[in-house]
Design an enzyme around this catalytic site. Structure first.
Site, short mmCIF file in Angstrom:
data_model
loop_
_atom_site.label_atom_id
_atom_site.label_comp_id
_atom_site.label_asym_id
_atom_site.label_seq_id
_atom_site.Cartn_x
_atom_site.Cartn_y
_atom_site.Cartn_z
N GLY A 127 4.79 6.82 12.97
CA GLY A 127 5.41 5.50 12.96
C GLY A 127 5.35 4.88 11.59
N ARG A 177 3.26 7.23 -9.38
CA ARG A 177 2.86 6.71 -10.69
C ARG A 177 1.48 7.24 -11.12
NH1 ARG A 177 5.69 0.82 -11.76
NH2 ARG A 177 7.80 1.66 -11.51
N ARG A 191 8.39 12.57 13.67
CA ARG A 191 7.36 13.37 14.33
C ARG A 191 7.96 14.75 14.59
NH1 ARG A 191 6.48 8.11 16.38
NH2 ARG A 191 4.31 7.42 16.17
N ASP A 222 -3.25 9.16 13.04
CA ASP A 222 -4.09 10.26 13.51
C ASP A 222 -3.33 11.55 13.72
OD1 ASP A 222 -2.71 9.23 15.66
OD2 ASP A 222 -4.42 9.16 17.02
N THR A 254 -0.79 2.97 9.33
CA THR A 254 -0.40 2.68 10.71
C THR A 254 -0.73 1.23 11.01
OG1 THR A 254 -0.95 3.10 13.04
CG2 THR A 254 -2.63 3.67 11.43
N ASP A 262 -1.57 0.11 13.80
CA ASP A 262 -2.52 0.03 14.90
C ASP A 262 -3.97 -0.17 14.45
OD1 ASP A 262 -0.37 0.47 16.56
OD2 ASP A 262 -0.73 2.62 16.74
N ASP A 281 -6.23 2.02 14.00
CA ASP A 281 -7.08 2.79 14.92
C ASP A 281 -7.67 4.04 14.30
OD1 ASP A 281 -4.68 4.11 14.68
OD2 ASP A 281 -4.39 4.45 16.82
N ARG A 298 -0.83 0.75 20.93
CA ARG A 298 -1.15 1.92 21.76
C ARG A 298 -2.42 1.65 22.56
NH1 ARG A 298 -0.92 7.40 18.50
NH2 ARG A 298 -2.50 6.32 17.31
N GLU A 338 -4.72 -18.45 24.76
CA GLU A 338 -5.67 -18.81 25.81
C GLU A 338 -6.39 -17.59 26.37
OE1 GLU A 338 -4.01 -22.20 24.72
OE2 GLU A 338 -2.76 -20.51 25.37
N GLU A 343 -0.19 -3.52 24.36
CA GLU A 343 0.64 -2.61 25.15
C GLU A 343 -0.18 -1.56 25.88
OE1 GLU A 343 3.32 -0.40 22.68
OE2 GLU A 343 1.77 0.15 21.25
#
Length: 328
Positions: free
Chosen positions: A15, A29, A76, A107, A130, A132, A134, A176, A192, A227
């Site tokens: 991604g 560079r 991918r 990953d 990424t 995420d 993660d 993810r 909240e 998500e």
């Protein structure tokens, strides 16, 4: 004795994330500074297989530091997961004289690079890119800060309409199976409730929290949902459940989606990308391989792939506590 590195390849995979162009620029560079040739491969591993590349110089990467996305494109590659695909890639690298690779991605990118390096003895360095966040071995991944700011800005605007119409909004964010974006943006935007996969809030507690908000005088509420959260099958089912059990709420759902991946990277992400990729090139020239670079306690460090992929990179539970306190 370390092998001599004359040509370094660079690619972006998986991604896309804001700051990837700043990372590509830094690799090109840094190579120019150290008198090393730089080759950029289009569409990640698939470009290596298809021999789809371009030579990158210090001038060819001008004016891209502020651009979102990646000029090298990203993909991918299913073919790279096969021994035959990796052999094609290795043969192509050898034919055009690429001695080592800088892999910018998450990953999946690192796992592919680890296998590739072991099979064909090609030095690789991973750079975590990424949204995420993660990846263990780094406090921050390239693109995460920009994504956070994008989400907070969107939630701020959603809150305007939530307040105007006395509505409850469920806002789904990316991540993810990791709740970093949801947790940090939720605290930053004053949500909240924050639902993340690492902590099972449960439907009963969610309902009780929303009832408490009503009793305290709140006429509108924002619930940020990662998500990967497992409370409901999806955010729409979760919203339906609340509607059925709390009919006083006027419930709406907003899925922010891929807008979180786009946009001009923040100063933090541009600087992070620059620091990580200069270090990646220098490590390759020093004979290092099969490691990733990361930022820990504001210092650039190298971590082996195993730790980066399997190590502990848990969410900050103190933020969960703070969120509970501030949602009264």
């Amino acid at each position: 004795m370390a092998r001599q590195i004359k040509t370094i390849g660079v690619m972006t995979s998986g991604g896309d994330s804001p700051g990837m162009n700043a990372a590509i620029r830094a690799v090109a560079r840094a190579c120019s500074y150290y008198n090393v040739k730089c080759i950029g491969f289009y569409r990640g591993y698939q470009g290596m297989i298809d021999n789809d590349y371009c030579e990158m110089t210090a001038r060819s990467v001008r004016n891209i530091i502020s651009a979102g996305g990646t000029i090298l494109k990203s993909a991918r590659s299913k073919e790279f997961r096969t021994p035959e695909g990796r052999k094609k890639a290795a043969d192509n690298l050898k034919a055009i004289g690429v001695d080592a690779m800088v892999l910018i991605g998450g990953d999946g990118t690192f796992r592919g690079g680890q296998v590739f390096s072991q099979e064909y003895d090609i030095p690789v360095i991973g750079v975590p890119g990424t949204i995420d966040n993660d990846i263990a071995g780094t406090n921050y991944t390239i693109g995460y800060d920009t994504a956070l700011n994008t989400v907070v800005e969107a939630i701020d605007k959603i809150r305007d309409t939530a307040s105007s119409h006395d509505r409850l909004f469920f806002v789904e964010v990316m991540g993810r199976d990791a709740g970093f974006i949801a947790l940090n943006s939720g605290v930053g935007a004053g949500a909240e409730e924050i639902l993340i996969p690492e902590e099972d809030l449960g439907l009963d507690r969610l309902l009780e929290s929303l009832k408490r908000s009503k009793r305290s005088g709140k006429s509108s509420s924002i619930v940020v949902v990662s998500e990967g959260d497992k409370i409901g099958k999806n955010v729409y089912q979760l919203a339906d459940y609340v509607t059925d059990n709390l009919p006083d709420y006027d419930v709406r759902v907003t899925v922010l989606g891929h807008m979180q991946r786009g946009g001009s990277p923040t100063c933090f992400d541009r600087t992070l990308a620059s620091r990580l990729c200069v270090k990646a090139v220098e490590l390759l020239l020093d004979g290092e391989a099969d490691i990733m670079v990361g930022l820990l306690n504001n210092k650039i460090v190298a971590t082996n792939f195993e730790k980066g992929l399997e190590g502990d990179h848990s969410i900050n539970k103190e933020l969960l506590r703070i969120s509970d306190i501030l949602s009264v």
